[in-house]
Design a protein around this motif. Sequence first.
Motif, mmCIF file in Angstrom:
data_model
loop_
_atom_site.group_PDB
_atom_site.id
_atom_site.type_symbol
_atom_site.label_atom_id
_atom_site.label_comp_id
_atom_site.label_asym_id
_atom_site.label_seq_id
_atom_site.Cartn_x
_atom_site.Cartn_y
_atom_site.Cartn_z
ATOM 1 N N MET A 174 -89.405 27.088 51.526
ATOM 2 C CA MET A 174 -89.233 27.790 50.258
ATOM 3 C C MET A 174 -90.425 27.570 49.333
ATOM 4 O O MET A 174 -90.964 28.517 48.752
ATOM 5 N N HIS A 175 -90.858 26.314 49.184
ATOM 6 C CA HIS A 175 -91.993 26.040 48.311
ATOM 7 C C HIS A 175 -93.259 26.711 48.830
ATOM 8 O O HIS A 175 -94.067 27.219 48.039
ATOM 9 N N LEU A 176 -93.439 26.727 50.142
ATOM 10 C CA LEU A 176 -94.621 27.369 50.704
ATOM 11 C C LEU A 176 -94.580 28.871 50.474
ATOM 12 O O LEU A 176 -95.605 29.488 50.118
ATOM 13 N N ASP A 177 -93.409 29.480 50.661
ATOM 14 C CA ASP A 177 -93.274 30.923 50.459
ATOM 15 C C ASP A 177 -93.612 31.287 49.013
ATOM 16 O O ASP A 177 -94.361 32.242 48.745
ATOM 17 N N ILE A 178 -93.082 30.530 48.066
ATOM 18 C CA ILE A 178 -93.371 30.793 46.653
ATOM 19 C C ILE A 178 -94.867 30.661 46.382
ATOM 20 O O ILE A 178 -95.484 31.520 45.738
ATOM 21 N N ALA A 179 -95.467 29.565 46.862
ATOM 22 C CA ALA A 179 -96.885 29.330 46.616
ATOM 23 C C ALA A 179 -97.746 30.440 47.210
ATOM 24 O O ALA A 179 -98.718 30.894 46.581
ATOM 25 N N GLU A 180 -97.400 30.895 48.398
ATOM 26 C CA GLU A 180 -98.200 31.940 49.036
ATOM 27 C C GLU A 180 -98.065 33.264 48.299
ATOM 28 O O GLU A 180 -99.041 34.021 48.187
ATOM 29 N N ARG A 181 -96.890 33.557 47.770
ATOM 30 C CA ARG A 181 -96.714 34.806 47.011
ATOM 31 C C ARG A 181 -97.460 34.742 45.676
ATOM 32 O O ARG A 181 -98.045 35.743 45.238
ATOM 33 N N LEU A 182 -97.458 33.580 45.049
ATOM 34 C CA LEU A 182 -98.251 33.414 43.838
ATOM 35 C C LEU A 182 -99.747 33.500 44.160
ATOM 36 O O LEU A 182 -100.527 34.068 43.385
ATOM 37 N N ALA A 183 -100.127 32.950 45.307
ATOM 38 C CA ALA A 183 -101.536 32.957 45.696
ATOM 39 C C ALA A 183 -102.075 34.370 45.860
ATOM 40 O O ALA A 183 -103.259 34.629 45.596
ATOM 41 N N GLU A 184 -101.220 35.286 46.282
ATOM 42 C CA GLU A 184 -101.658 36.673 46.432
ATOM 43 C C GLU A 184 -102.068 37.276 45.085
ATOM 44 O O GLU A 184 -102.934 38.162 45.030
ATOM 45 N N LEU A 185 -101.479 36.777 44.000
ATOM 46 C CA LEU A 185 -101.787 37.306 42.671
ATOM 47 C C LEU A 185 -103.147 36.847 42.165
ATOM 48 O O LEU A 185 -103.746 37.502 41.296
ATOM 49 N N ILE A 186 -103.628 35.704 42.664
ATOM 50 C CA ILE A 186 -104.888 35.148 42.164
ATOM 51 C C ILE A 186 -105.977 35.167 43.230
ATOM 52 O O ILE A 186 -107.105 34.730 42.969
ATOM 53 N N ASP A 187 -105.632 35.660 44.412
ATOM 54 C CA ASP A 187 -106.589 35.746 45.526
ATOM 55 C C ASP A 187 -107.222 34.394 45.844
ATOM 56 O O ASP A 187 -108.408 34.281 46.114
ATOM 57 N N ARG A 188 -106.382 33.362 45.805
ATOM 58 C CA ARG A 188 -106.817 32.003 46.159
ATOM 59 C C ARG A 188 -105.689 31.343 46.926
ATOM 60 O O ARG A 188 -104.571 31.233 46.422
ATOM 61 N N LYS A 189 -105.952 30.894 48.126
ATOM 62 C CA LYS A 189 -104.912 30.299 48.957
ATOM 63 C C LYS A 189 -104.429 28.979 48.351
ATOM 64 O O LYS A 189 -105.193 28.276 47.687
ATOM 65 N N PRO A 190 -103.160 28.626 48.596
ATOM 66 C CA PRO A 190 -102.688 27.308 48.161
ATOM 67 C C PRO A 190 -103.490 26.194 48.826
ATOM 68 O O PRO A 190 -103.886 26.311 49.990
ATOM 69 N N VAL A 191 -103.715 25.118 48.089
ATOM 70 C CA VAL A 191 -104.437 23.960 48.603
ATOM 71 C C VAL A 191 -103.432 22.927 49.088
ATOM 72 O O VAL A 191 -102.517 22.544 48.340
ATOM 73 N N ARG A 192 -103.594 22.476 50.329
ATOM 74 C CA ARG A 192 -102.738 21.398 50.850
ATOM 75 C C ARG A 192 -103.410 20.068 50.531
ATOM 76 O O ARG A 192 -104.537 19.819 50.944
ATOM 77 N N VAL A 193 -102.709 19.217 49.811
ATOM 78 C CA VAL A 193 -103.284 17.977 49.313
ATOM 79 C C VAL A 193 -103.170 16.881 50.378
ATOM 80 O O VAL A 193 -102.053 16.564 50.820
ATOM 81 N N PRO A 194 -104.287 16.303 50.805
ATOM 82 C CA PRO A 194 -104.241 15.238 51.815
ATOM 83 C C PRO A 194 -103.386 14.063 51.363
ATOM 84 O O PRO A 194 -103.492 13.604 50.226
ATOM 85 N N GLY A 195 -102.528 13.610 52.257
ATOM 86 C CA GLY A 195 -101.690 12.449 51.968
ATOM 87 C C GLY A 195 -100.419 12.759 51.218
ATOM 88 O O GLY A 195 -99.561 11.882 51.077
ATOM 89 N N ALA A 196 -100.271 13.982 50.729
ATOM 90 C CA ALA A 196 -99.050 14.365 50.007
ATOM 91 C C ALA A 196 -97.994 14.756 51.031
ATOM 92 O O ALA A 196 -98.108 15.791 51.680
ATOM 93 N N ASP A 197 -96.990 13.928 51.187
ATOM 94 C CA ASP A 197 -96.013 14.126 52.250
ATOM 95 C C ASP A 197 -94.625 14.490 51.740
ATOM 96 O O ASP A 197 -93.665 14.520 52.510
ATOM 97 N N ASP A 198 -94.529 14.792 50.432
ATOM 98 C CA ASP A 198 -93.200 15.040 49.877
ATOM 99 C C ASP A 198 -93.350 15.838 48.582
ATOM 100 O O ASP A 198 -94.358 15.699 47.866
ATOM 101 N N HIS A 199 -92.343 16.668 48.277
ATOM 102 C CA HIS A 199 -92.383 17.456 47.045
ATOM 103 C C HIS A 199 -92.496 16.564 45.818
ATOM 104 O O HIS A 199 -93.177 16.913 44.845
ATOM 105 N N GLU A 200 -91.851 15.408 45.838
ATOM 106 C CA GLU A 200 -91.841 14.516 44.683
ATOM 107 C C GLU A 200 -92.829 13.365 44.840
ATOM 108 O O GLU A 200 -92.620 12.272 44.301
ATOM 109 N N VAL A 201 -93.943 13.618 45.527
ATOM 110 C CA VAL A 201 -94.960 12.579 45.704
ATOM 111 C C VAL A 201 -95.502 12.105 44.363
ATOM 112 O O VAL A 201 -95.919 10.949 44.225
#
Length: 254
Positions: free
Chosen positions: A210-237
Motif C-alpha cells: 500500500m505504501h509503495l503504491d501510494i508513493a509511486e502514484r505521487l511520484a508520477e505527479l513530480i516525475d521523480r521515482k521514490p527513493v528507497r532508503v538504505p537500512g530502513a526496514d520498517d515504516h516506523e523506522v
Amino acid sequence: MVLHHQEAGSGHPVLVIHGGAEDASMIEPQARALAGQGCRVVWYDRRGTGRNRTGDWPTDRGDQHADDAAELIRHLGLAPATVVGFSSGGVVALALAQRHAGLLREVIAWEPAALGMLPDADATHAAIMAPVEAHLSACPEDWEGAWRVVLTVLSEGRADLGSPEVRAALRNAEPAVRDDARQLTRRAFGPGDLPAGLVTLAVSERPDPMHLDIAERLAELIDRKPVRVPGADDHEVYLSRPDVLATWIGARRS
C-alpha cells in the motif's frame, strides 16, 4: 496560533512533522538525531495532538495542518526550510508544498499515508473505517479502543496491541481517529499540485504494497521515482532507529 514546539541544533533549518497517534515527544529522538547532522531542527505537536489539544479539530484533509506548519516556519524564521513528514505527517508535508512552496527548500515525505491516491480510494477508506465506526457506535468516545481497531485492520491482525509503542500512541488516539484516520489520509493530489523539484518521496527498502503504491502514484505527479532508503526496514523506522533517516538526510546535504 503558534503551536507548541521544541528546537535543537544549529545550521540548516529543518521542520519535522509527526504521524498519526504520535506527538512531539515520540519523534524527539529522530529530531535530535537530525540536529546531530548539523541542522537546526524544530518539531511540534500538530493541532489537536499532544500539548496542542485545543479541541479545534481540522476538517479539511490537511489544509489547516499545512497552514499551521507555515505559520511556525514564518514565526521562527526557518524559511527556506527542509520539511520532513512521516506517514500522515508526510501528507501534511505535501499539502505544505502545495500551499506554501515559497517557504520551502525541500519536502521529504516518508511513506505518506495518502490513501486518497489509491484506485477506488473512497471504497478502500470506507472498508478500513467500517469496523472503527462500528466500534465507536457501540462504545461512544472509546477512542483508544477505536485506534486499536485501526491498527488491527491495517496490520491484518498482526499488530502487537500491548507493545510500548502502541501504549504510547494511545494518548493520541482521539486525534488519530478523528483527524488522521477519518479525513487526513483521504487527501489526494493531482497534476500541478506539487511543485517540480521540491518533493522527495522516501520509502523503506521493502515497503508494504500500500505504501509503495501510494508513493509511486505521487511520484508520477513530480516525475521523480521514490527513493528507497538504505537500512530502513520498517515504516516506523523513524521511531525505532532514528539514526537511519538522520544519516541518510545528512548525506544528502553533504
